[in-house]
Design a protein around this motif. Sequence first.
Motif, PDB file in Angstrom:
ATOM      1  N   PHE A 204       0.837  -1.205   0.000  1.00  0.00           N
ATOM      2  CA  PHE A 204       0.000   0.000   0.000  1.00  0.00           C
ATOM      3  C   PHE A 204       0.873   1.257   0.000  1.00  0.00           C
ATOM      4  CE2 PHE A 204      -2.536   3.342   1.828  1.00  0.00           C
ATOM      5  CZ  PHE A 204      -3.870   3.061   1.502  1.00  0.00           C
ATOM      6  N   VAL A 205       1.763   1.350   0.971  1.00  0.00           N
ATOM      7  CA  VAL A 205       2.605   2.549   1.111  1.00  0.00           C
ATOM      8  C   VAL A 205       3.645   2.610  -0.003  1.00  0.00           C
ATOM      9  CG1 VAL A 205       4.294   3.705   2.593  1.00  0.00           C
ATOM     10  CG2 VAL A 205       2.248   2.661   3.607  1.00  0.00           C
ATOM     11  N   GLY A 206       4.258   1.472  -0.313  1.00  0.00           N
ATOM     12  CA  GLY A 206       5.341   1.463  -1.284  1.00  0.00           C
ATOM     13  C   GLY A 206       4.901   1.855  -2.680  1.00  0.00           C
ATOM     14  N   VAL A 207       3.754   1.350  -3.130  1.00  0.00           N
ATOM     15  CA  VAL A 207       3.283   1.677  -4.475  1.00  0.00           C
ATOM     16  C   VAL A 207       2.942   3.164  -4.577  1.00  0.00           C
ATOM     17  CG1 VAL A 207       1.313   1.359  -6.024  1.00  0.00           C
ATOM     18  CG2 VAL A 207       2.520  -0.625  -5.146  1.00  0.00           C
ATOM     19  N   PHE A 208       2.379   3.743  -3.514  1.00  0.00           N
ATOM     20  CA  PHE A 208       2.096   5.181  -3.507  1.00  0.00           C
ATOM     21  C   PHE A 208       3.386   5.987  -3.621  1.00  0.00           C
ATOM     22  CE2 PHE A 208       1.554   9.190  -1.207  1.00  0.00           C
ATOM     23  CZ  PHE A 208       0.457   9.727  -1.869  1.00  0.00           C
ATOM     24  N   LEU A 209       4.401   5.630  -2.825  1.00  0.00           N
ATOM     25  CA  LEU A 209       5.679   6.343  -2.874  1.00  0.00           C
ATOM     26  C   LEU A 209       6.339   6.217  -4.238  1.00  0.00           C
ATOM     27  CD1 LEU A 209       7.192   5.374   0.605  1.00  0.00           C
ATOM     28  CD2 LEU A 209       6.165   7.561  -0.046  1.00  0.00           C
ATOM     29  N   GLY A 211       4.857   5.709  -7.097  1.00  0.00           N
ATOM     30  CA  GLY A 211       4.121   6.504  -8.078  1.00  0.00           C
ATOM     31  C   GLY A 211       4.662   7.924  -8.133  1.00  0.00           C
ATOM     32  N   ALA A 212       4.898   8.505  -6.956  1.00  0.00           N
ATOM     33  CA  ALA A 212       5.456   9.858  -6.904  1.00  0.00           C
ATOM     34  C   ALA A 212       6.869   9.901  -7.455  1.00  0.00           C
ATOM     35  CB  ALA A 212       5.425  10.371  -5.462  1.00  0.00           C
ATOM     36  N   ALA A 213       7.671   8.886  -7.118  1.00  0.00           N
ATOM     37  CA  ALA A 213       9.066   8.859  -7.587  1.00  0.00           C
ATOM     38  C   ALA A 213       9.134   8.719  -9.098  1.00  0.00           C
ATOM     39  CB  ALA A 213       9.821   7.713  -6.910  1.00  0.00           C
ATOM     40  N   PHE A 214       8.347   7.800  -9.654  1.00  0.00           N
ATOM     41  CA  PHE A 214       8.460   7.567 -11.085  1.00  0.00           C
ATOM     42  C   PHE A 214       7.883   8.714 -11.903  1.00  0.00           C
ATOM     43  CE2 PHE A 214       8.432   5.582 -15.160  1.00  0.00           C
ATOM     44  CZ  PHE A 214       9.530   4.736 -15.103  1.00  0.00           C
ATOM     45  N   GLY A 335      -0.201   8.935  -6.228  1.00  0.00           N
ATOM     46  CA  GLY A 335       1.160   9.372  -5.941  1.00  0.00           C
ATOM     47  C   GLY A 335       1.794  10.082  -7.120  1.00  0.00           C
ATOM     48  N   ALA A 336       1.505   9.581  -8.329  1.00  0.00           N
ATOM     49  CA  ALA A 336       2.107  10.155  -9.535  1.00  0.00           C
ATOM     50  C   ALA A 336       1.651  11.586  -9.781  1.00  0.00           C
ATOM     51  CB  ALA A 336       1.766   9.281 -10.747  1.00  0.00           C
ATOM     52  N   VAL A 337       0.408  11.908  -9.428  1.00  0.00           N
ATOM     53  CA  VAL A 337      -0.107  13.261  -9.660  1.00  0.00           C
ATOM     54  C   VAL A 337       0.700  14.289  -8.868  1.00  0.00           C
ATOM     55  CG1 VAL A 337      -2.093  14.787  -9.321  1.00  0.00           C
ATOM     56  CG2 VAL A 337      -2.430  12.488 -10.247  1.00  0.00           C
ATOM     57  N   GLY A 338       1.077  13.946  -7.649  1.00  0.00           N
ATOM     58  CA  GLY A 338       1.796  14.908  -6.817  1.00  0.00           C
ATOM     59  C   GLY A 338       3.296  14.941  -7.026  1.00  0.00           C
ATOM     60  N   GLY A 339       3.861  13.909  -7.660  1.00  0.00           N
ATOM     61  CA  GLY A 339       5.306  13.824  -7.790  1.00  0.00           C
ATOM     62  C   GLY A 339       5.965  15.026  -8.468  1.00  0.00           C
TER      63      GLY A 339
END
Length: 418
Positions: A204-209, A211-214, A335-339
């Motif tokens: 849960f947490v890792g995929v969100f993080l 998403g932001a990183a990628f 996560g990707a939207v905010g990265g």
Amino acid sequence: MLIVIRNSWPLLIGITLLMIGNGMQGTLLGVRAELEGFSTSATSIVMSAYFAGFLLGSQLVPGMIRRVGHVRVFAALGSLASAGLILYPALAHPLPWVGLRLLLGFCFCGVYIVSESWLNNTTTNEVRGRALSLYVIAQMVGIVAAQAIFTLGDPGDYILFVTVSVLVSLAFAPILLSATPVPPFETTKPMSFRELYHVSPLGFVGVFLLGAAFSAIFGMAGVFGAQAGLSGNQIALFVSAMYTGGMILQYPVGWASDRLDRRQMVVAGAIVGTLSCVLGASGAGGFTGLLVAAFLVGGMANPLYALLLAYTNDYLNYEDMASASARLLFLNGLGAVGGPVLTGWLMATFGPSGFFLFIGALMLALAVYAIWRMWRRAAVIPDDTGSYVAMSPMATTPVTIAGVVDEWEEEAQANEAQ
């Protein structure tokens, strides 16, 4: 493998051309925004809009397909994407660029969904893993090739934008002329976020993080290169190194993850990613050091995403995998939207090194959280885990997930029969 290539070569050619267009879009816009005098904050919002459109597409395009069919949706979204790409130089202002990026994220998501539906329909479970691997390789080859083409033109001119538009238009020809009828797109009602977190807090947490990183990698690498004063050729090499690392390191990481505790692999990959970001932010080693950092950062971000999906599914019955994966996909999109926005803020505050600082902070957070989770839950025996399947965060759609789940389901049934 030859069977997969024979059955899927039109799709592989088409997706390669699509990724050349989409891959060049990210680099080209980052450099052009700098030339147009956009602020870092404005550029980051422009880049973020693509991921908002992609997330919106993942929710709405399946309904469009059910109403009017795959071919019409594919042709309509392809036309809109091609038109949007050629409008960038004519509307060189952050506000219309935000709208165009939103549109293109939506369109590319729809195009990927239709393409992957066809891939799933033309491959059997026995070869689907190899087909998905070739699909990921085609994506990476397209993005790396895009950087080579980027060096042949002037980002301050309109020719590169025309080239991108033409390549995207050409990508639809082999798919539309060769595609067989695809089955109706079926969606699965996802489990709640609470249930998903209970099943796999790390997933849960890792995929969100990630998403932001990628999204920071995919959206802001060109902006970093422009602000760091790299030449056009250097920017192309820098971006290429990231995706080359993602393509090459997927498979050794995946091989090891099928034999070791996946959380150990997550920790190791995240630590390597963190140290690579330290190297990139420090500027040690000059441009060579920057290329090494880019190779390792990209080489960790891609396999970590697929690794976390596989890890989460290790704790699920196969009938629950599709619903859990749909939620993970949505979390990745959030996560990707905010990265890019957060990366832009850090770059405006700390300079170009903010690019690596943001990604490094996310990787470090992932490593620390994974270590903590190792103290909270016993490991799954490697023999009881499902196989790792290479996937790319930049173009994962519900259809990709469905294909992977089919493979995991067949593997689970085979294991039960033994």
